[in-house]
Design an enzyme around this catalytic site. Structure first.
Site, PDB file in Angstrom:
ATOM      1  N   GLU A  78       0.816  -1.199   0.000  1.00  0.00           N
ATOM      2  CA  GLU A  78       0.000   0.000   0.000  1.00  0.00           C
ATOM      3  C   GLU A  78       0.863   1.268   0.000  1.00  0.00           C
ATOM      4  O   GLU A  78       0.602   2.192  -0.742  1.00  0.00           O
ATOM      5  CB  GLU A  78      -0.897  -0.026   1.254  1.00  0.00           C
ATOM      6  CG  GLU A  78      -1.867   1.115   1.381  1.00  0.00           C
ATOM      7  CD  GLU A  78      -3.052   0.995   0.427  1.00  0.00           C
ATOM      8  OE1 GLU A  78      -3.236  -0.090  -0.144  1.00  0.00           O
ATOM      9  OE2 GLU A  78      -3.763   1.994   0.260  1.00  0.00           O
ATOM     10  N   ASP A  79       1.872   1.285   0.849  1.00  0.00           N
ATOM     11  CA  ASP A  79       2.565   2.549   1.140  1.00  0.00           C
ATOM     12  C   ASP A  79       3.994   2.673   0.621  1.00  0.00           C
ATOM     13  O   ASP A  79       4.634   3.688   0.846  1.00  0.00           O
ATOM     14  CB  ASP A  79       2.623   2.773   2.669  1.00  0.00           C
ATOM     15  CG  ASP A  79       1.236   2.819   3.286  1.00  0.00           C
ATOM     16  OD1 ASP A  79       0.286   3.144   2.562  1.00  0.00           O
ATOM     17  OD2 ASP A  79       1.119   2.543   4.487  1.00  0.00           O
TER      18      ASP A  79
END
Ligand code: MN
Length: 483
Positions: A78-79
């Protein structure tokens, strides 16, 4: 709770899974540290602290190796620039699938609009139905986010706390993870209603202090009564979570002073027969309050909870609630489904209990899949999570737990879909009843079926469970009777 570093995680994991090579855990740990190296949390801490907290909880809950590794890696897709392919190459299919499951959940935005929100939750449950470990990772993630909620802007705090109360705490409850459920609820309570939280906390602490001496004396007299029995046991004090006291006060419209089971005693022993033996001794020594005894061992709750509950009068006339359970039930009560993920030292030793419970959870999620509208879904989520249950027996003596208000039709579908479909009537305790009869605990229900008989549209008005409703709707929809 303090965070575990790499060596501590491996040591604690190996303590319950000595035969598993934990090499990949060290690799996932280092990988996550590197991937998040440039990131910070809202608290100003390095981002990896979050991953470390998730892994610490997963080890505490004695989860398996792929789950812990996925916990360490859960935010990397995700990051960070890490790709799915790169992760698959490094960590293989199983861990990658778990991380993908958690990532999918992250992308589901919470919405204040009821129907959008319901639809998102439904998607989440379906996405994770295949592997409940994804929900467990998500719960560890939510736990740390709730513990550090104070660093976020006010509006975000409210949104996350609301979502935690409405979805994650009930999910933890559903999985039997009571300790986590209590923590999530109390943290949400604190952020949503800070004044009420502070007031209640002060009252409970004052009560604890005032009753400490009484409780200590009571524990000693229980101890003395039990000592002669030579049955191995330990006695713990317990206090209810603040939010559950708060809810009870609201539900029963009572001030704090009138909530009786805020404090109590827990007796833990080694076997089920000893639970009953110790209960006998307790009831001989202390007068039980009539109607207070509940046996959640022979008739367990829908989640995994098992214990004997009784309220007795102490030497000074005070009422004390006592819970009796085995060590295993105690672990389950604290950690729920996670407590059953233990590695078996014997090869192939399957945990039949866990399998059964997981099947039931999967089934529940499957039924949700049949529900068409978000509204229907929200309603059934609420109903099925209701604590009020009745236990109804088949003529063969098998027990079926059902939500209170269930009818013979709910019972029929709980036994078997075909029995539901071909139901034409029901007997309860040998007497014919109507299909809208409300079943009570202890009822023996016999379903009368007729070949080629089919579900009727008005049945939808008589059923309470998501299962029966979705099966009936499914049939009516296929026949074009309802949209
Ligand atoms: Mn996270």
């Amino acid at each position: 709770m303090s965070l575990l570093d790499k060596d501590q995680l491996i040591a604690q994991f190996s303590a319950y899974a000595a035969h598993v090579d934990a090499g990949i855990l060290a690799k996932a740990y280092d990988f996550s540290v590197r991937a998040h190296a440039d990131q910070e949390r809202a608290s100003g801490e390095v981002y990896f602290v979050h991953c470390q907290s998730v892994a610490t909880s997963l080890v505490e809950w004695k989860m398996d190796l792929p789950t812990i590794c996925a916990g360490l890696l859960h935010d990397t897709l995700e990051d960070t620039p890490i790709t799915e392919e790169a992760m698959r190459e490094e960590f293989g299919e199983e861990i990658t699938r778990l991380v993908l499951g958690v990532t999918k959940l992250e992308r589901l935005e919470y919405s204040s609009r009821d129907d959008v929100q319901a639809e998102n939750w439904r998607k989440m449950l379906l996405a994770t139905a295949q592997d409940i470990r994804v929900i467990v990772i998500k719960l560890a993630d939510r736990q740390h986010n709730m513990r550090t909620l104070g660093y976020l802007p006010e509006a975000k705090q409210q949104r996350i706390a609301n979502e935690t109360l409405a979805l994650y705490a009930p999910l933890a409850h559903r999985l039997g993870m009571f300790q986590l459920k209590g923590e999530l609820e109390d943290l949400a309570f604190k952020h949503l209603w800070p004044q009420e939280f502070a007031d209640l906390e002060a009252k409970v602490n004052a009560l604890l202090a005032a009753r400490e001496a009484t409780l200590k004396k009571f524990k000693e007299s229980v101890e003395k009564a039990l000592a002669a029995s030579q049955i191995a046991h330990r006695i713990l004090s317990r206090s209810k979570s603040l939010y559950s006291i708060y809810r009870k006060m609201q539900r029963q419209k009572k001030p704090f002073e009138e909530i009786q089971d805020a404090l109590g005693v827990r007796i833990i022993t080694d076997s089920i027969s000893n639970c009953y033996a110790l209960l006998g001794i307790v009831h001989t020594e202390f007068k039980p309050v009539s109607g207070s005894f509940t046996d959640y061992i022979s008739i367990p709750k829908m989640n995994l909870y098992q214990s004997l509950h009784t309220t007795v009068m102490g030497p000074g006339g005070e009422l004390v609630e006592i819970q009796l359970r085995t060590e295993e039930m105690h672990r389950t009560a604290e950690y729920g489904i996670a407590a059953h993920w233990r590695y078996k030292t014997a090869e192939h030793a399957k945990d039949a209990h866990l399998e059964e419970k997981l099947n039931w959870l999967r089934q529940w999620i499957e039924w949700l899949q049949d529900l068409k509208s978000p509204r229907e879904f929200l309603d059934s989520l609420k109903t099925d999570l209701e604590l009020n249950q009745v236990f109804v027996f088949t003529p063969a003596g098998e027990v079926k737990p059902l939500p209170a208000g269930s009818t013979p039709l709910d019972f029929a579908f709980a036994v078997h879909t075909d029995i539901g479909y071909s139901c034409v009537g029901a007997q309860v305790n040998n007497k014919m009843v109507r299909l809208d009869y409300q079943l009570k605990s202890g009822d023996i229900c016999k379903i009368i079926t007729k070949r080629n008989s089919v579900p009727k549209k008005d049945w939808l008005m008589y059923v309470k469970t998501a299962r029966a409703r979705s099966k009936i709707r499914h049939y009516l929809r296929e026949k074009g009777i309802v949209a």
